[in-house]
Design an enzyme around this catalytic site. Structure first.
Site, PDB file in Angstrom:
ATOM      1  N   TYR A  46      -9.110   8.391  10.783  1.00 61.03           N
ATOM      2  CA  TYR A  46      -7.904   8.595  11.941  1.00 61.03           C
ATOM      3  C   TYR A  46      -9.118  10.044  13.401  1.00 61.03           C
ATOM      4  CZ  TYR A  46      -4.377   5.913  10.248  1.00 61.03           C
ATOM      5  OH  TYR A  46      -3.590   4.843  10.272  1.00 61.03           O
ATOM      6  N   ILE A  92      -7.924   0.783  10.813  1.00 59.84           N
ATOM      7  CA  ILE A  92      -9.116   2.370   9.862  1.00 59.84           C
ATOM      8  C   ILE A  92     -10.110   1.511   9.326  1.00 59.84           C
ATOM      9  CG2 ILE A  92      -7.067   4.566  10.276  1.00 59.84           C
ATOM     10  CD1 ILE A  92      -8.143   4.235   7.166  1.00 59.84           C
ATOM     11  N   TYR A 135       1.239  -1.181  -0.362  1.00 58.61           N
ATOM     12  CA  TYR A 135       0.018  -0.014  -0.285  1.00 58.61           C
ATOM     13  C   TYR A 135       0.941   1.371   0.302  1.00 58.61           C
ATOM     14  CZ  TYR A 135       0.837   0.369   5.061  1.00 58.61           C
ATOM     15  OH  TYR A 135       2.016   0.539   6.038  1.00 58.61           O
ATOM     16  N   PHE A 184       2.265   9.595   3.184  1.00 57.04           N
ATOM     17  CA  PHE A 184       3.105   9.413   4.990  1.00 57.04           C
ATOM     18  C   PHE A 184       2.885   7.826   4.741  1.00 57.04           C
ATOM     19  CE2 PHE A 184      -1.575   9.008   4.359  1.00 57.04           C
ATOM     20  CZ  PHE A 184      -2.122   7.659   5.016  1.00 57.04           C
ATOM     21  N   ASP A 185       2.892   7.393   4.480  1.00 55.49           N
ATOM     22  CA  ASP A 185       2.878   5.807   4.798  1.00 55.49           C
ATOM     23  C   ASP A 185       3.143   4.983   3.120  1.00 55.49           C
ATOM     24  OD1 ASP A 185       4.044   3.502   5.977  1.00 55.49           O
ATOM     25  OD2 ASP A 185       2.285   3.117   7.165  1.00 55.49           O
ATOM     26  N   PHE A 241      -5.418   5.777  -0.525  1.00 57.70           N
ATOM     27  CA  PHE A 241      -4.810   4.974  -0.233  1.00 57.70           C
ATOM     28  C   PHE A 241      -4.876   4.231  -1.427  1.00 57.70           C
ATOM     29  CE2 PHE A 241      -4.983   5.718   4.354  1.00 57.70           C
ATOM     30  CZ  PHE A 241      -3.933   4.775   4.909  1.00 57.70           C
TER      31      PHE A 241
END
Length: 139
Positions: free
Chosen positions: A114, A88, A60, A70-71, A131
């Protein structure tokens, strides 16, 4: 382009996310679920679909609505495995729509991400997220 780079408050993040999702939801290739999750099928899979209590292995990349990564499991060079009911809500719902081998893009409203608390320094309170997810394996 919707930018949250200059957002200074949770209210501004929420407004930017809602405006982004409202516009995004008008696109022909975007499906919006009853919860508000939006998704785009990039590639169909042909394996098993997970239930909320399964473990999944995925690759992902997560970004803010203005494109800041961010990831990313791709950047780390290894997929991630986790219980689907421990992430989530947008992921729990969205991954259950997929089959092994599928690639989807999720557009997740703040309340399915979040929420008011945000996460870390990059994901502010009330932020919508994007995502790209590849479902590799259901265990």
């Amino acid at each position: 382009m919707f930018s949250i780079a200059n957002a200074t408050s949770p209210a501004e993040n929420k407004a930017a996310g809602e405006a982004f999702l409202a516009e995004n939801g008008k696109k022909d290739n975007i499906v919006t679920t009853d919860s508000g999750l939006q998704y785009e099928v990039i590639e169909q899979g042909n394996g098993a679909s997970p239930s909320a209590t399964d473990n999944v292995t995925v690759h992902y990349k997560g970004t803010t609505i203005d494109g800041k990564v961010f990831d990313s499991s791709y950047d780390r060079g290894a997929p991630a495995t986790f219980p689907l009911n421990r992430v989530i809500a947008g992921w729990t719902e969205g991954l259950q729509l997929m089959k092994e081998g599928a690639k989807y893009r999720f557009f997740i409203p703040a309340q399915l991400a979040y929420g008011e608390r945000g996460a870390g320094r990059v994901i502010g309170p009330n932020s919508a997220l994007i995502f790209d997810v590849e479902l590799i394996k259901v265990q």
